[in-house]
Write a protein that holds these residues in place. Structure first.
Motif, PDB file in Angstrom:
ATOM      1  N   UNK A  89       9.859  93.453  39.071  1.00  0.00           N
ATOM      2  CA  UNK A  89       9.916  92.019  39.387  1.00  0.00           C
ATOM      3  C   UNK A  89       8.599  91.553  40.002  1.00  0.00           C
ATOM      4  N   UNK A  90       8.086  92.376  40.896  1.00  0.00           N
ATOM      5  CA  UNK A  90       6.832  92.050  41.568  1.00  0.00           C
ATOM      6  C   UNK A  90       5.688  91.942  40.555  1.00  0.00           C
ATOM      7  N   UNK A  91       5.674  92.900  39.634  1.00  0.00           N
ATOM      8  CA  UNK A  91       4.644  92.942  38.601  1.00  0.00           C
ATOM      9  C   UNK A  91       4.726  91.699  37.703  1.00  0.00           C
ATOM     10  N   UNK A  92       5.948  91.342  37.334  1.00  0.00           N
ATOM     11  CA  UNK A  92       6.156  90.193  36.442  1.00  0.00           C
ATOM     12  C   UNK A  92       5.724  88.886  37.117  1.00  0.00           C
ATOM     13  N   UNK A  93       5.926  88.822  38.438  1.00  0.00           N
ATOM     14  CA  UNK A  93       5.470  87.643  39.184  1.00  0.00           C
ATOM     15  C   UNK A  93       3.943  87.612  39.158  1.00  0.00           C
ATOM     16  N   UNK A 109      14.483  92.430  31.804  1.00  0.00           N
ATOM     17  CA  UNK A 109      14.514  91.467  32.912  1.00  0.00           C
ATOM     18  C   UNK A 109      14.237  90.055  32.399  1.00  0.00           C
ATOM     19  N   UNK A 110      13.264  89.924  31.514  1.00  0.00           N
ATOM     20  CA  UNK A 110      12.984  88.595  30.939  1.00  0.00           C
ATOM     21  C   UNK A 110      14.233  88.070  30.217  1.00  0.00           C
ATOM     22  N   UNK A 111      14.914  88.944  29.501  1.00  0.00           N
ATOM     23  CA  UNK A 111      16.126  88.546  28.772  1.00  0.00           C
ATOM     24  C   UNK A 111      17.224  88.071  29.708  1.00  0.00           C
ATOM     25  N   UNK A 112      17.385  88.795  30.813  1.00  0.00           N
ATOM     26  CA  UNK A 112      18.407  88.396  31.800  1.00  0.00           C
ATOM     27  C   UNK A 112      18.066  87.039  32.398  1.00  0.00           C
ATOM     28  N   UNK A 113      16.788  86.831  32.693  1.00  0.00           N
ATOM     29  CA  UNK A 113      16.383  85.567  33.317  1.00  0.00           C
ATOM     30  C   UNK A 113      16.398  84.406  32.327  1.00  0.00           C
ATOM     31  N   UNK A 114      16.300  84.715  31.057  1.00  0.00           N
ATOM     32  CA  UNK A 114      16.438  83.676  30.028  1.00  0.00           C
ATOM     33  C   UNK A 114      17.877  83.147  30.030  1.00  0.00           C
ATOM     34  N   UNK A 115      18.839  84.054  30.325  1.00  0.00           N
ATOM     35  CA  UNK A 115      20.245  83.632  30.370  1.00  0.00           C
ATOM     36  C   UNK A 115      20.504  82.721  31.555  1.00  0.00           C
ATOM     37  N   UNK A 116      19.991  83.122  32.737  1.00  0.00           N
ATOM     38  CA  UNK A 116      20.085  82.249  33.914  1.00  0.00           C
ATOM     39  C   UNK A 116      19.156  82.705  35.032  1.00  0.00           C
ATOM     40  N   UNK A 117      18.813  81.770  35.899  1.00  0.00           N
ATOM     41  CA  UNK A 117      18.035  82.091  37.105  1.00  0.00           C
ATOM     42  C   UNK A 117      18.855  83.058  37.931  1.00  0.00           C
ATOM     43  N   UNK A 118      18.261  84.065  38.491  1.00  0.00           N
ATOM     44  CA  UNK A 118      19.036  84.954  39.356  1.00  0.00           C
ATOM     45  C   UNK A 118      18.181  85.701  40.378  1.00  0.00           C
ATOM     46  N   UNK A 119      18.859  86.279  41.351  1.00  0.00           N
ATOM     47  CA  UNK A 119      18.171  87.025  42.410  1.00  0.00           C
ATOM     48  C   UNK A 119      17.956  88.466  41.944  1.00  0.00           C
ATOM     49  N   UNK A 120      17.125  89.188  42.671  1.00  0.00           N
ATOM     50  CA  UNK A 120      16.907  90.603  42.380  1.00  0.00           C
ATOM     51  C   UNK A 120      18.215  91.372  42.440  1.00  0.00           C
ATOM     52  N   UNK A 121      19.052  90.965  43.385  1.00  0.00           N
ATOM     53  CA  UNK A 121      20.358  91.610  43.539  1.00  0.00           C
ATOM     54  C   UNK A 121      21.206  91.421  42.279  1.00  0.00           C
ATOM     55  N   UNK A 122      21.211  90.186  41.753  1.00  0.00           N
ATOM     56  CA  UNK A 122      21.976  89.897  40.518  1.00  0.00           C
ATOM     57  C   UNK A 122      21.452  90.729  39.351  1.00  0.00           C
ATOM     58  N   UNK A 123      20.130  90.851  39.285  1.00  0.00           N
ATOM     59  CA  UNK A 123      19.515  91.605  38.187  1.00  0.00           C
ATOM     60  C   UNK A 123      19.909  93.078  38.291  1.00  0.00           C
ATOM     61  N   UNK A 124      19.836  93.610  39.501  1.00  0.00           N
ATOM     62  CA  UNK A 124      20.238  95.008  39.706  1.00  0.00           C
ATOM     63  C   UNK A 124      21.715  95.186  39.334  1.00  0.00           C
TER      64      UNK A 124
END
Ligand code: FER
Length: 182
Positions: free
Chosen positions: A45-49, A8-23
């Motif tokens: 996601x909740x834990x990471x926040x 998840x961190x890797x995906x968010x490093x690529x770009x900001x996104x919603x939970x839906x995008x991550x799924x």
């Protein structure tokens, strides 16, 4: 180790996104070698926040649908970087159910064993076809330019070519084993 966390961190490093995008990303190329279910992604996601590794802004999508747009925090970036640079020991946990059956193959009749191997051969041929098609698409997207270290698709290219080599080797071994059974 919570590897999903780093995915998840890797995906968010690529770009900001919603939970839906991550799924959705886990339904794409990433999910081909690292699977995760919705029921794992949202709690993570909740834990990471809560851990301060990611944060979100609430955005309105469409008429008035509220969405959380997640991004990495500075400590999330540092945590991802630390993990990327960490040299891991060889992973022996690759669980391959077919290898488990192969290990116990002497408990089978020869014809049953051949059927098992033939079935695996056919499935893996289809898998290899899919991988080769995806590689051809990736190369076509690149046009005449060759993929290089800084190409956005470089990581995808490496993962794909690794999978292709593995499947080719696997097929060779299956074919040789089938000949061996005759
Ligand atoms: C892809 C990326 C990776 C893909 C398959 C894989 C068919 C498979 C990887 C593996 O099995 O290790 O886009 O598409």
């Amino acid at each position: 180790m919570r590897v999903l966390k780093y995915a998840i961190l890797g995906l968010l490093e690529q770009e900001k996104q919603t939970g839906y995008d991550i799924a959705a990303a886990f339904k794409g190329a990433l999910g081909q070698f690292w699977s995760a279910k919705h029921s794992q992604i949202y709690p993570e996601l909740k834990k990471l926040v809560a851990e301060g590794l990611i944060e979100y802004e609430t955005v309105i999508q469409g008429e008035k649908l509220e969405k959380k747009l997640y991004s990495l925090t500075v400590s999330g970036e540092a945590e991802l970087k630390e993990w990327m640079q960490r040299l891991e020991a060889l992973d022996v946990s690759h669980k391959d159910e077919f290898m488990l059956k192969t290990f116990f193959i002497s408990s089978m009749e020869k014809e049953e064993a051949k059927e098992l191997f033939t079935n695996q051969l056919n499935s893996r041929k289809r898998k290899l076809d899919g991988l080769m098609r995806t590689l051809a698409e990736l190369e076509a997207e690149c046009g005449s330019k060759h993929i290089h270290f800084s190409s956005p698709d470089f990581g995808h290219y490496l993962v794909l070519t690794r999978a292709i080599e593995r499947e080719k080797g696997y097929l060779q071994w299956l074919e040789r084993s089938l000949q061996f059974m005759d």
